[in-house]
Design a protein around this motif. Structure first.
Motif, mmCIF file in Angstrom:
data_model
loop_
_atom_site.group_PDB
_atom_site.id
_atom_site.type_symbol
_atom_site.label_atom_id
_atom_site.label_comp_id
_atom_site.label_asym_id
_atom_site.label_seq_id
_atom_site.Cartn_x
_atom_site.Cartn_y
_atom_site.Cartn_z
ATOM 1 N N ARG A 1 -89.007 -64.259 29.831
ATOM 2 C CA ARG A 1 -89.554 -63.835 28.538
ATOM 3 C C ARG A 1 -90.928 -63.188 28.713
ATOM 4 N N MET A 2 -91.806 -63.859 29.436
ATOM 5 C CA MET A 2 -93.130 -63.288 29.665
ATOM 6 C C MET A 2 -93.056 -62.071 30.591
ATOM 7 N N ALA A 3 -91.991 -61.989 31.389
ATOM 8 C CA ALA A 3 -91.811 -60.798 32.222
ATOM 9 C C ALA A 3 -91.567 -59.577 31.341
ATOM 10 N N PHE A 4 -90.797 -59.743 30.256
ATOM 11 C CA PHE A 4 -90.610 -58.635 29.311
ATOM 12 C C PHE A 4 -91.941 -58.253 28.668
ATOM 13 N N VAL A 5 -92.757 -59.261 28.343
ATOM 14 C CA VAL A 5 -94.072 -58.972 27.763
ATOM 15 C C VAL A 5 -94.938 -58.225 28.770
ATOM 16 N N GLY A 6 -94.941 -58.701 30.009
ATOM 17 C CA GLY A 6 -95.726 -58.028 31.043
ATOM 18 C C GLY A 6 -95.247 -56.621 31.310
ATOM 19 N N LEU A 7 -93.941 -56.418 31.261
ATOM 20 C CA LEU A 7 -93.385 -55.077 31.453
ATOM 21 C C LEU A 7 -93.804 -54.154 30.318
ATOM 22 N N GLY A 8 -93.811 -54.681 29.088
ATOM 23 C CA GLY A 8 -94.212 -53.875 27.940
ATOM 24 C C GLY A 8 -95.691 -53.540 27.940
ATOM 25 N N ILE A 9 -96.501 -54.442 28.468
ATOM 26 C CA ILE A 9 -97.943 -54.195 28.515
ATOM 27 C C ILE A 9 -98.285 -53.085 29.496
ATOM 28 N N LEU A 10 -97.495 -52.943 30.535
ATOM 29 C CA LEU A 10 -97.808 -52.000 31.613
ATOM 30 C C LEU A 10 -98.040 -50.566 31.116
ATOM 31 N N GLY B 1 -94.446 -47.406 20.974
ATOM 32 C CA GLY B 1 -93.166 -47.933 20.498
ATOM 33 C C GLY B 1 -92.311 -48.489 21.624
ATOM 34 N N PHE B 2 -92.284 -47.790 22.743
ATOM 35 C CA PHE B 2 -91.524 -48.252 23.908
ATOM 36 C C PHE B 2 -92.034 -49.594 24.396
ATOM 37 N N SER B 3 -93.342 -49.751 24.469
ATOM 38 C CA SER B 3 -93.940 -51.010 24.919
ATOM 39 C C SER B 3 -93.612 -52.154 23.977
ATOM 40 N N VAL B 4 -93.752 -51.903 22.686
ATOM 41 C CA VAL B 4 -93.449 -52.949 21.695
ATOM 42 C C VAL B 4 -91.975 -53.344 21.766
ATOM 43 N N GLY B 5 -91.091 -52.364 21.893
ATOM 44 C CA GLY B 5 -89.665 -52.658 21.984
ATOM 45 C C GLY B 5 -89.330 -53.543 23.168
ATOM 46 N N LEU B 6 -89.956 -53.280 24.316
ATOM 47 C CA LEU B 6 -89.729 -54.121 25.490
ATOM 48 C C LEU B 6 -90.226 -55.543 25.254
ATOM 49 N N MET B 7 -91.406 -55.682 24.683
ATOM 50 C CA MET B 7 -91.985 -57.015 24.490
ATOM 51 C C MET B 7 -91.187 -57.853 23.496
ATOM 52 N N LEU B 8 -90.530 -57.215 22.546
ATOM 53 C CA LEU B 8 -89.752 -57.951 21.552
ATOM 54 C C LEU B 8 -88.572 -58.700 22.157
ATOM 55 N N HIS B 9 -88.152 -58.321 23.359
ATOM 56 C CA HIS B 9 -87.055 -59.034 24.026
ATOM 57 C C HIS B 9 -87.409 -60.492 24.289
ATOM 58 N N ALA B 10 -88.691 -60.796 24.307
ATOM 59 C CA ALA B 10 -89.123 -62.171 24.581
ATOM 60 C C ALA B 10 -88.720 -63.139 23.476
ATOM 61 N N VAL B 11 -88.398 -62.637 22.281
ATOM 62 C CA VAL B 11 -88.072 -63.536 21.165
ATOM 63 C C VAL B 11 -86.604 -63.930 21.150
ATOM 64 N N ASN B 12 -85.791 -63.322 21.989
ATOM 65 C CA ASN B 12 -84.345 -63.575 21.956
ATOM 66 C C ASN B 12 -84.036 -65.003 22.415
ATOM 67 N N GLN B 13 -83.218 -65.699 21.613
ATOM 68 C CA GLN B 13 -82.827 -67.071 21.935
ATOM 69 C C GLN B 13 -81.363 -67.167 22.360
ATOM 70 N N GLY B 14 -80.756 -66.044 22.690
ATOM 71 C CA GLY B 14 -79.386 -66.076 23.175
ATOM 72 C C GLY B 14 -78.406 -65.236 22.392
ATOM 73 N N SER B 15 -78.903 -64.419 21.471
ATOM 74 C CA SER B 15 -78.039 -63.560 20.664
ATOM 75 C C SER B 15 -77.764 -62.256 21.404
ATOM 76 N N LEU B 16 -76.505 -62.016 21.744
ATOM 77 C CA LEU B 16 -76.146 -60.763 22.403
ATOM 78 C C LEU B 16 -76.349 -59.586 21.455
ATOM 79 N N ALA B 17 -76.038 -59.799 20.174
ATOM 80 C CA ALA B 17 -76.221 -58.734 19.185
ATOM 81 C C ALA B 17 -77.690 -58.324 19.098
ATOM 82 N N LEU B 18 -78.595 -59.329 19.108
ATOM 83 C CA LEU B 18 -80.025 -59.020 19.070
ATOM 84 C C LEU B 18 -80.452 -58.305 20.341
ATOM 85 N N TYR B 19 -79.926 -58.744 21.469
ATOM 86 C CA TYR B 19 -80.244 -58.123 22.756
ATOM 87 C C TYR B 19 -79.901 -56.633 22.737
ATOM 88 N N LEU B 20 -78.710 -56.293 22.287
ATOM 89 C CA LEU B 20 -78.287 -54.890 22.251
ATOM 90 C C LEU B 20 -79.065 -54.109 21.197
#
Length: 416
Positions: A170-179, A89-108
Motif C-alpha cells: 500500500r505504501m509502495a503505491f503511495v511512494g510510487l505516486g510521490i515520485l 492526476g497520474f500521481s494521485v491515481g497511483l496513490m489511491l490504490h493504497a485504499v483498496n481492501q480487496g475489491s477487484l472492481a475498485l482495482y480496475l
C-alpha cells in the motif's frame, strides 16, 4: 557538425524535463511495476496473476480512446498545461490504490482513473515540444527523451520492490505516486516551455528568431486524415507495435518453452533493456542523417530475421541473446520514428491530434500482441507459429513505409 548539435546547448532543458516526465509517466510505470505488485496483491486478496494483469487491457483501451483527445487538447491549450495537470492526476491515481481492501472492481476502476488523469504523460505531449525546439537534430533529441522509458522502467521496478519489502504494497503505491510529484513536476514547471511561451528566456528567443517557425506550419488535422500517407503509417504502426509489443512480454515464456532454465530465460529477457537504449539513441541519430523510412526498414527487417532464428529447434544461448538484442533495437526506435515522421510529413500545426491518433493505432497493436501470442501458445504449446506471424508483421509494417516519399517542406509554404 558543431552548429547542428548546438540546438542542445539552448534546448537541453526541454529534453531533460521530457525524459524524466516520459520515464515516470503512464507509458513505462504500469508495465514495469505491475509484475512487482502481483505477488503481494495475490497473497493478500487471493487474486490470480491474470486478475492483476487485467489492468493492462484497461490501460491499453484508455490510451487508444484518449490519445487523440489529449493530442487535440495539447494543440488547443499547449503541452505544458496538459502535462502539469496530468503529472498531478497520474500521481494521485497511483496513490489511491493504497485504499483498496480487496475489491477487484475498485482495482480496475482505479487503473482506469490513472489512465484518464495521466494520459497527458504519454509521449504525445512531450514530443510535440521537442519537435518544435529541434530541427537539425530532431531525431537524436527524441531518442534522448524516449530512452527514459527503459532506464526509468528498470529503476522503478527496483524502487517498488524495495518499498514493498520495507513498508508494504500500500505504501509502495503511495511512494510510487510521490515520485513524479517530486521529480517530474518541478522540472516541468521550471524547464518545460514551448517555443511560443512568453516566459522563454530572452537569449533563447533571439536564437529561435533566426530559425524558421515550425509551430503553426503544416497540415490541419482534417487535411492529414485525408492524406493516404497517414493511413499507410497507421496500418504500418499497428503491425510494428503488434510485433514489438507481442514479443517482449512473452520472452521468458518463449525461452522456457525452448528448454532454457528459468534463470537463463530471465537473463535473456533482461537483455532487451540494453538494446532498447541503444536503439533509441542510434535510431535518433540515423533518422537525423538519413531518410527515416529507409532507416525504419533496415531496423525492422532485422528482428524479422530474429524471429526465424528463434524458431529453430536447436536454439543456443548465444543465438538467443543476439536475437533479443536485435529485437530490442526495434523496440527502442519505433516511437522515435513515429514522432519524427509525423513532424516531417504532416508538420506541427495539428501535431498533437495527428500523433494522438497514430498512438492509438500503436496502442492497438501493442495491446493485442501479448494476448494473441499468449493465446497461441496456450492452444498449441509452442511459439513457433506466433513467431512466423511476428516476422510477417515486421516485414508488412516496414516495407510500405518506403512509399512515403520525400519529406514535406513546411518552412516556406503550406502544403495540403
Amino acid at each position: 557538425m558543431q552548429s547542428k548539435y548546438k540546438e542542445f546547448s539552448y534546448a537541453w532543458r526541454i529534453v531533460l524535463a521530457s525524459a524524466v516526465g516520459i520515464g515516470l509517466g503512464m507509458s513505462p510505470i504500469p508495465i514495469y511495476t505491475l509484475g512487482v505488485f502481483a505477488g503481494p496483491l495475490s497473497a493478500e486478496f487471493g487474486w490470480g496473476i491474470d486478475k492483476v494483469f487485467s489492468a493492462l487491457p484497461i490501460l491499453t483501451l484508455c490510451a487508444l480512446v484518449l490519445s487523440p483527445l489529449v493530442g487535440l487538447l495539447t494543440d488547443k491549450i499547449g503541452a505544458r498545461r496538459v502535462v502539469i495537470g496530468s503529472v498531478v492526476g497520474f500521481s494521485v491515481g497511483l496513490m489511491l490504490h493504497a485504499v483498496n481492501q480487496g475489491s477487484l472492481a475498485l482495482y480496475l476502476t482505479l487503473w482506469a482513473l490513472v489512465a484518464l488523469l495521466g494520459v497527458g504523460t504519454l509521449p504525445i505531449t512531450w514530443t510535440r515540444v521537442i519537435n518544435n525546439w529541434f530541427s537539425e537534430c530532431k531525431g537524436l533529441a527524441l531518442g534522448c527523451a524516449l530512452v527514459a522509458t527503459g532506464l526509468f522502467g528498470i529503476f522503478v521496478k527496483f524502487y517498488v520492490a524495495f518499498l514493498i519489502d520495507a513498508v508494504g504494497w500500500r505504501m509502495a503505491f503511495v511512494g510510487l505516486g510521490i515520485l513524479p510529484l517530486v521529480t517530474s513536476l518541478p522540472l516541468v514547471y521550471f524547464l518545460f516551455r514551448d517555443v511560443s511561451d512568453p516566459k522563454v528566456p530572452a537569449a533563447q528567443k533571439r536564437i529561435l528568431a533566426d530559425k524558421p517557425s515550425q509551430v503553426v506550419s503544416g497540415l490541419l488535422a482534417s487535411e492529414a486524415f485525408k492524406d493516404w500517407r497517414f493511413w499507410l503509417m497507421s496500418a504500418c504502426f499497428v503491425a510494428i507495435s503488434f510485433g514489438v509489443g507481442g514479443l517482449i512480454p512473452n520472452l521468458e515464456s518463449l525461452f522456457n518453452s525452448k528448454g532454457f532454465e528459468q534463470s537463463d530465460a530471465v537473463i535473456l529477457a533482461s537483455l532487451i533493456g540494453v538494446s532498447v537504449v541503444v536503439g533509441r539513441l542510434s535510431g535518433g541519430f540515423l533518422i537525423d542523417n538519413f531518410w527515416a523510412p529507409g532507416v525504419a526498414v533496415c531496423m525492422l527487417l532485422v528482428p524479422a530475421a530474429s524471429c526465424y532464428f528463434l524458431i529453430q529447434p536447436d536454439l543456443t544461448f548465444t543465438v538467443a541473446a543476439i536475437s533479443v538484442l536485435l529485437i530490442g533495437l526495434t523496440a527502442g526506435a519505433e516511437q522515435d520514428l513515429m514522432a519524427f515522421m509525423v513532424a516531417r510529413y504532416f508538420g506541427m500545426r495539428s501535431y498533437g491530434v495527428v500523433y494522438g491518433v497514430l498512438y492509438s493505432c500503436f496502442a492497438l497493436g501493442a495491446g493485442s500482441g501479448p494476448w494473441l501470442l499468449g493465446k497461441e501458445f496456450a492452444t498449441t504449446g509452442t511459439y513457433d507459429n506466433a513467431l512466423v506471424y511476428i516476422g510477417i508483421a515486421f516485414v508488412a509494417g516496414s516495407l510500405p513505409l518506403l512509399l512515403l516519399g520525400k519529406y514535406r517542406d513546411f518552412s516556406t509554404s503550406k502544403e495540403s
